[in-house]
Design a protein around this motif. Structure first.
Motif, PDB file in Angstrom:
ATOM      1  N   LEU A  22       0.865  -1.131   0.006  1.00  0.00           N
ATOM      2  CA  LEU A  22       0.113  -0.084  -0.047  1.00  0.00           C
ATOM      3  C   LEU A  22       0.886   1.209   0.029  1.00  0.00           C
ATOM      4  N   LEU A  23       0.577   2.052  -0.951  1.00  0.00           N
ATOM      5  CA  LEU A  23       1.396   3.523  -0.869  1.00  0.00           C
ATOM      6  C   LEU A  23       0.676   4.402  -0.231  1.00  0.00           C
ATOM      7  N   PRO A  24       1.025   4.843   1.068  1.00  0.00           N
ATOM      8  CA  PRO A  24      -0.147   5.768   1.725  1.00  0.00           C
ATOM      9  C   PRO A  24      -0.388   7.061   1.152  1.00  0.00           C
ATOM     10  N   ASP A  25       0.271   7.468   0.000  1.00  0.00           N
ATOM     11  CA  ASP A  25      -0.069   8.595  -0.677  1.00  0.00           C
ATOM     12  C   ASP A  25      -1.292   8.616  -1.411  1.00  0.00           C
ATOM     13  N   ASP A  26      -1.578   7.253  -1.837  1.00  0.00           N
ATOM     14  CA  ASP A  26      -2.991   6.990  -2.454  1.00  0.00           C
ATOM     15  C   ASP A  26      -3.969   6.859  -1.612  1.00  0.00           C
ATOM     16  N   LEU A  27      -4.891   7.597  -1.518  1.00  0.00           N
ATOM     17  CA  LEU A  27      -6.095   7.223  -0.655  1.00  0.00           C
ATOM     18  C   LEU A  27      -7.297   6.825  -1.454  1.00  0.00           C
ATOM     19  N   ARG A  47       3.319   9.713 -15.588  1.00  0.00           N
ATOM     20  CA  ARG A  47       3.647   9.553 -14.192  1.00  0.00           C
ATOM     21  C   ARG A  47       3.264   8.103 -13.413  1.00  0.00           C
ATOM     22  N   TYR A  48       2.978   7.285 -14.381  1.00  0.00           N
ATOM     23  CA  TYR A  48       2.314   6.062 -13.615  1.00  0.00           C
ATOM     24  C   TYR A  48       3.151   4.967 -14.372  1.00  0.00           C
ATOM     25  N   GLY A  49       2.902   3.592 -13.628  1.00  0.00           N
ATOM     26  CA  GLY A  49       2.952   2.586 -14.187  1.00  0.00           C
ATOM     27  C   GLY A  49       1.877   2.171 -15.163  1.00  0.00           C
ATOM     28  N   ILE A  50       2.061   1.825 -16.644  1.00  0.00           N
ATOM     29  CA  ILE A  50       0.935   1.802 -17.366  1.00  0.00           C
ATOM     30  C   ILE A  50       0.967   0.109 -18.094  1.00  0.00           C
ATOM     31  N   VAL A  53       4.915  -0.947 -18.181  1.00  0.00           N
ATOM     32  CA  VAL A  53       5.956   0.271 -18.610  1.00  0.00           C
ATOM     33  C   VAL A  53       5.948   1.080 -17.413  1.00  0.00           C
ATOM     34  N   GLU A  54       6.919   1.339 -17.074  1.00  0.00           N
ATOM     35  CA  GLU A  54       6.999   2.649 -16.111  1.00  0.00           C
ATOM     36  C   GLU A  54       6.930   3.982 -16.693  1.00  0.00           C
ATOM     37  N   LYS A  55       6.226   4.703 -16.420  1.00  0.00           N
ATOM     38  CA  LYS A  55       6.085   6.007 -16.805  1.00  0.00           C
ATOM     39  C   LYS A  55       6.523   6.341 -18.221  1.00  0.00           C
ATOM     40  N   PRO A  56       5.632   5.809 -19.050  1.00  0.00           N
ATOM     41  CA  PRO A  56       6.063   5.848 -20.630  1.00  0.00           C
ATOM     42  C   PRO A  56       5.290   7.282 -21.085  1.00  0.00           C
ATOM     43  N   SER A  84      -3.573   2.797 -15.942  1.00  0.00           N
ATOM     44  CA  SER A  84      -2.427   2.984 -14.976  1.00  0.00           C
ATOM     45  C   SER A  84      -2.524   2.355 -13.481  1.00  0.00           C
ATOM     46  N   ILE A  85      -1.427   2.026 -13.105  1.00  0.00           N
ATOM     47  CA  ILE A  85      -1.315   1.428 -11.622  1.00  0.00           C
ATOM     48  C   ILE A  85      -1.612   2.521 -10.573  1.00  0.00           C
ATOM     49  N   ILE A  86      -2.504   2.150  -9.677  1.00  0.00           N
ATOM     50  CA  ILE A  86      -2.376   2.989  -8.590  1.00  0.00           C
ATOM     51  C   ILE A  86      -1.677   2.227  -7.340  1.00  0.00           C
ATOM     52  N   GLY A  87      -1.660   2.738  -6.162  1.00  0.00           N
ATOM     53  CA  GLY A  87      -0.608   2.388  -4.908  1.00  0.00           C
ATOM     54  C   GLY A  87      -1.351   1.057  -4.316  1.00  0.00           C
ATOM     55  N   ARG A  88      -1.938   0.217  -4.837  1.00  0.00           N
ATOM     56  CA  ARG A  88      -2.483  -0.988  -4.058  1.00  0.00           C
ATOM     57  C   ARG A  88      -1.814  -2.399  -5.041  1.00  0.00           C
ATOM     58  N   VAL A 120      15.467   1.578  -9.395  1.00  0.00           N
ATOM     59  CA  VAL A 120      14.694   0.270  -9.268  1.00  0.00           C
ATOM     60  C   VAL A 120      13.503   0.085  -9.281  1.00  0.00           C
ATOM     61  N   GLN A 121      12.782   0.217 -10.462  1.00  0.00           N
ATOM     62  CA  GLN A 121      11.448   0.089 -10.318  1.00  0.00           C
ATOM     63  C   GLN A 121      10.539  -1.116 -10.080  1.00  0.00           C
ATOM     64  N   LEU A 122       9.554  -0.958  -9.358  1.00  0.00           N
ATOM     65  CA  LEU A 122       8.758  -2.187  -9.005  1.00  0.00           C
ATOM     66  C   LEU A 122       8.108  -2.643 -10.072  1.00  0.00           C
ATOM     67  N   THR A 123       7.830  -1.752 -11.085  1.00  0.00           N
ATOM     68  CA  THR A 123       6.948  -1.916 -12.460  1.00  0.00           C
ATOM     69  C   THR A 123       7.823  -2.897 -13.173  1.00  0.00           C
ATOM     70  N   ASP A 124       9.043  -2.694 -13.166  1.00  0.00           N
ATOM     71  CA  ASP A 124      10.110  -3.636 -13.883  1.00  0.00           C
ATOM     72  C   ASP A 124      10.027  -4.988 -13.509  1.00  0.00           C
ATOM     73  N   GLN A 162     -13.169   5.931  -5.372  1.00  0.00           N
ATOM     74  CA  GLN A 162     -12.277   7.288  -5.906  1.00  0.00           C
ATOM     75  C   GLN A 162     -11.114   7.429  -5.177  1.00  0.00           C
ATOM     76  N   ARG A 163     -10.042   7.748  -6.086  1.00  0.00           N
ATOM     77  CA  ARG A 163      -8.652   7.760  -5.681  1.00  0.00           C
ATOM     78  C   ARG A 163      -8.214   9.184  -5.511  1.00  0.00           C
ATOM     79  N   PHE A 164      -7.381   9.354  -4.493  1.00  0.00           N
ATOM     80  CA  PHE A 164      -6.889  10.721  -4.426  1.00  0.00           C
ATOM     81  C   PHE A 164      -5.502  10.611  -4.197  1.00  0.00           C
TER      82      PHE A 164
HETATM   83  C1  G1P Z   1       4.576   4.582  -8.215  1.00  0.00           C
HETATM   84  C2  G1P Z   1       4.831   3.547  -9.180  1.00  0.00           C
HETATM   85  C3  G1P Z   1       3.988   3.633 -10.441  1.00  0.00           C
HETATM   86  C4  G1P Z   1       2.459   3.766  -9.844  1.00  0.00           C
HETATM   87  C5  G1P Z   1       2.324   5.061  -8.814  1.00  0.00           C
HETATM   88  C6  G1P Z   1       0.999   4.977  -8.118  1.00  0.00           C
HETATM   89  O1  G1P Z   1       5.082   5.817  -8.748  1.00  0.00           O
HETATM   90  O2  G1P Z   1       6.432   3.833  -9.655  1.00  0.00           O
HETATM   91  O3  G1P Z   1       3.864   2.685 -11.103  1.00  0.00           O
HETATM   92  O4  G1P Z   1       1.774   3.969 -10.884  1.00  0.00           O
HETATM   93  O5  G1P Z   1       3.366   4.910  -7.877  1.00  0.00           O
HETATM   94  O6  G1P Z   1       0.639   5.928  -7.377  1.00  0.00           O
HETATM   95  P1  G1P Z   1       5.501   7.346  -7.907  1.00  0.00           P
HETATM   96  O7  G1P Z   1       4.026   7.717  -7.436  1.00  0.00           O
HETATM   97  O8  G1P Z   1       6.208   7.055  -6.754  1.00  0.00           O
HETATM   98  O9  G1P Z   1       6.343   8.024  -8.790  1.00  0.00           O
END
Ligand code: G1P
Length: 304
Positions: free
Chosen positions: A131-136, A171-174, A191-194, A204-208, A230-234, A253-255
């Motif tokens: 869980l990426l806590p930035d993403d609610l 901005r995202y993993g796609i 692909v990370e941030k194409p 795109s992937i969000i933080g879950r 070093v990218q998790l997406t890779d 809804q994601r914030f």
């Molecule tokens: C990270 C991931 C990215 C994902 C994103 C979601 O990016 O690397 O693939 O789409 O979180 O919030 P960051 O936001 O750390 O740049």
């Protein structure tokens, strides 16, 4: 039968530079949305999905994150003395099972993939959530619980996905997508941030995430990807074709609370969900939107 999902990794080593000066002496994950820090939303969402063990990947200056889930003996004693039962009740949600949170340090900021790799001893041979806590995610059924259902069904990797405007793919993993039933989508590539012109989709992937432990092997190669990190997406991309891998268009809804506007929007959305605040918030929002000079006139009134 797939192994039960009991572990979660929370990468919290970031410097939070986008929120300076607020984050100069405090962790960005301690910033509150209404009255609860971001990290607590993440832990509560994980617990609701059946997670019992947590690993925070921390860095320097992040001790408040650990303190937050400890027993605050003096504070609780004082509240008890003063008969503040409601406040004591609020604190109860910050208490976790003894020994259920561990921390590891990411000593060098080499990227999200490296942060997850730092938790490898905790992960062992078990499936785990991230869980990426930035993403609610505001949802009736918590986002991680939705992913956990798909994991139980497919026995493989699952990430939460959402459509983003084409110009924001960088901005995202796609995802490169395969079979798609409108909710669950098979992942054929990541692909990370194409740049938008190179993006295989706008999904795109969000933080879950729910991932299988094998991803650690690939992260351990320390191959540098987008931004020299070093990218998790890779690492995840290496699992495709070897294990089931799906994206879930979650309901909710994601914030993006790593961004100032996203963070402010989250404040409003979460406040509107609180019955004791909703009316007051709606009333001041109307004032600001119907009378754009409301603030200015209030200030000049005070000055008189
Ligand atoms: C990270 C991931 C990215 C994902 C994103 C979601 O990016 O690397 O693939 O789409 O979180 O919030 P960051 O936001 O750390 O740049």
């Amino acid at each position: 039968m797939s192994k039960p999902l009991r572990k979660a990794v929370l990468p919290v080593a970031g410097l939070g530079t986008r929120f300076l000066p607020a984050t100069k002496a405090t962790a960005k994950e301690m910033l509150p949305v209404v009255d609860k820090p971001l990290i607590q939303y993440a832990i509560e969402e994980a617990r609701a999905a059946g997670i019992e063990q947590f690993c925070m990947v921390t860095g320097r200056g992040k001790t408040a994150l650990v303190e937050h889930f400890d027993v605050a003996f003096e504070l609780e004693a004082t509240l008890r003395e003063r008969g503040k039962t409601a406040e004591l009740e609020v604190l109860r949600d910050t208490q976790v099972e003894p020994g259920s949170i561990v921390t590891v340090r990411q000593q060098v900021p080499l990227g999200l993939g490296h942060a997850i790799w730092c938790a490898r001893a905790f992960i062992g041979n078990d499936p785990f959530a991230i869980l990426l806590p930035d993403d609610l995610v505001l949802a009736d059924k918590p986002c991680l619980s939705q992913l956990a259902d798909v994991y139980r069904d497919t026995g493989g990797n699952v990430v939460a996905v959402t459509e983003v405007p084409r110009e924001q793919t960088n901005r995202y993993g796609i995802l490169r997508t395969g079979k798609d039933d409108g909710r669950r989508v098979e992942i054929l590539g990541l692909v990370e941030k194409p740049a938008s012109k190179d993006a295989p989709s706008n999904l795109s992937i969000i933080g879950r995430y729910v991932l299988m432990p094998e991803v650690i092997t690939y992260l351990g190669r320390m191959e540098r990807g987008a931004g020299g990190e070093v990218q998790l997406t890779d690492g995840m991309a290496r699992l495709i074709g070897k294990q089931p891998f799906h994206g879930l268009r979650y309901e909710g809804q994601r914030f993006d609370c790593g961004d100032k506007i996203g963070f402010l929007e989250a404040q409003i959305a979460y406040a509107l969900k609180r019955p004791e605040m909703a009316d007051a918030v709606r009333a001041f929002l109307t004032r600001y939107t119907d009378q754009p000079d409301f603030v200015v006139s209030a200030i000049s009134r005070e000055a008189v």
